[in-house]
Design a protein around this motif. Structure first.
Motif, PDB file in Angstrom:
ATOM      1  N   ASN A   1       0.821  -1.218   0.000  1.00 21.61           N
ATOM      2  CA  ASN A   1       0.000   0.000   0.000  1.00 21.61           C
ATOM      3  C   ASN A   1       0.852   1.264   0.000  1.00 21.61           C
ATOM      4  O   ASN A   1       0.450   2.274  -0.574  1.00 21.61           O
ATOM      5  CB  ASN A   1      -0.957   0.006   1.199  1.00 21.61           C
ATOM      6  N   ARG A   2       1.998   1.216   0.620  1.00 24.40           N
ATOM      7  CA  ARG A   2       2.892   2.390   0.618  1.00 24.40           C
ATOM      8  C   ARG A   2       3.337   2.705  -0.813  1.00 24.40           C
ATOM      9  O   ARG A   2       3.337   3.855  -1.242  1.00 24.40           O
ATOM     10  CB  ARG A   2       4.102   2.139   1.506  1.00 24.40           C
ATOM     11  N   SER A   3       3.686   1.667  -1.573  1.00 23.97           N
ATOM     12  CA  SER A   3       4.086   1.860  -2.974  1.00 23.97           C
ATOM     13  C   SER A   3       2.909   2.367  -3.808  1.00 23.97           C
ATOM     14  O   SER A   3       3.081   3.208  -4.691  1.00 23.97           O
ATOM     15  CB  SER A   3       4.603   0.554  -3.564  1.00 23.97           C
TER      16      SER A   3
ATOM     17  N   ARG B   1       0.364   4.148  -2.670  1.00 24.59           N
ATOM     18  CA  ARG B   1       0.175   5.552  -2.286  1.00 24.59           C
ATOM     19  C   ARG B   1       1.162   6.449  -3.025  1.00 24.59           C
ATOM     20  O   ARG B   1       0.800   7.486  -3.575  1.00 24.59           O
ATOM     21  CB  ARG B   1       0.353   5.690  -0.772  1.00 24.59           C
ATOM     22  N   GLU B   2       2.411   6.038  -3.063  1.00 25.75           N
ATOM     23  CA  GLU B   2       3.455   6.801  -3.752  1.00 25.75           C
ATOM     24  C   GLU B   2       3.145   6.937  -5.243  1.00 25.75           C
ATOM     25  O   GLU B   2       3.297   8.015  -5.836  1.00 25.75           O
ATOM     26  CB  GLU B   2       4.806   6.116  -3.532  1.00 25.75           C
TER      27      GLU B   2
ATOM     28  N   VAL C   1       0.214   6.822  -6.744  1.00 21.89           N
ATOM     29  CA  VAL C   1      -0.932   7.711  -6.976  1.00 21.89           C
ATOM     30  C   VAL C   1      -0.574   9.163  -6.677  1.00 21.89           C
ATOM     31  O   VAL C   1      -0.808  10.055  -7.496  1.00 21.89           O
ATOM     32  CB  VAL C   1      -2.151   7.273  -6.133  1.00 21.89           C
ATOM     33  N   LEU C   2      -0.011   9.408  -5.503  1.00 21.59           N
ATOM     34  CA  LEU C   2       0.197  10.786  -5.066  1.00 21.59           C
ATOM     35  C   LEU C   2       1.366  11.492  -5.745  1.00 21.59           C
ATOM     36  O   LEU C   2       1.300  12.709  -5.941  1.00 21.59           O
ATOM     37  CB  LEU C   2       0.386  10.836  -3.544  1.00 21.59           C
TER      38      LEU C   2
ATOM     39  N   THR D   1      -9.054   6.083  -6.010  1.00 16.87           N
ATOM     40  CA  THR D   1      -8.413   4.783  -5.931  1.00 16.87           C
ATOM     41  C   THR D   1      -9.339   3.785  -5.252  1.00 16.87           C
ATOM     42  O   THR D   1      -9.842   4.039  -4.157  1.00 16.87           O
ATOM     43  CB  THR D   1      -7.088   4.884  -5.140  1.00 16.87           C
TER      44      THR D   1
ATOM     45  N   LEU E   1      -9.181   0.146  -3.840  1.00 16.16           N
ATOM     46  CA  LEU E   1      -8.282  -0.922  -3.439  1.00 16.16           C
ATOM     47  C   LEU E   1      -8.947  -2.273  -3.662  1.00 16.16           C
ATOM     48  O   LEU E   1     -10.110  -2.461  -3.320  1.00 16.16           O
ATOM     49  CB  LEU E   1      -7.915  -0.761  -1.963  1.00 16.16           C
TER      50      LEU E   1
END
Length: 168
Positions: free
Chosen positions: A126-128, A130-131, A133-134, A148, A150
């Motif tokens: 999820n961290r990847s 988030r990166e 997308v943002l 997004t 999920l």
């Protein structure tokens, strides 16, 4: 183009498929690694005929390629998402080029409705995601907004022995 002119992006009209072509396509969708001999035997044509038909289907763009179906989670891509994008009018080609370059992007579609683009991505976690997308997608100037979705669980509906392809 052969005549030196500019490519207009127009696709030649589709050639009709006969029953044998459709059977070949169903077989290859189920098992893309099937040998020419196996295909020929199963659709009851000569190997030369099967070979010629498969090559014609490739040349005509009906068969776009052969690939493996990947279990993304087992391949280290545990986070999957559908991302919807609203984009600046008439910027589809520019946005598509930038989305194609994203790591983990597996499907891009221009759609109608409340948003303009549907993007499927697979990332390590999820961290990847988030990166991605943002910092990558929202940094594209023509992207007005994103949403997004999920994926918690997915089932591959690709043709297989238990689910034949529907080519009529």
């Amino acid at each position: 183009m052969a005549d030196g002119g500019e490519d207009t992006g127009q696709v030649p009209p589709a050639r009709p498929l006969d029953a044998i072509d459709r059977r070949i396509l169903r077989l290859l969708q189920t098992d893309g690694r099937a040998s020419i001999r196996s295909v020929a035997d199963r659709v009851h044509v000569s190997r030369a005929n099967a070979y010629a038909r498969i090559n014609r289907l490739i040349d005509d763009g009906v068969i776009r390629g052969f690939s493996a179906r990947v279990d993304h989670e087992r391949a280290g891509q545990g986070a999957s998402a559908y991302i919807t994008l609203k984009i600046v009018q008439n910027s589809w080609r520019t946005v598509r080029e930038q989305l194609q370059a994203l790591p983990g992007a597996t499907h891009i579609a221009l759609v109608s409705g409340d948003f303009d683009v549907l993007l499927v991505v697979h990332t390590r976690d999820n961290r990847s995601l988030r990166e991605l997308v943002l910092t990558r997608i929202q940094a594209i100037p023509e992207v007005l907004s994103t949403r997004t979705l999920l994926v918690f669980e997915e089932t591959d509906l690709a043709p297989g022995p238990e689910r034949p392809a529907e080519l009529t």
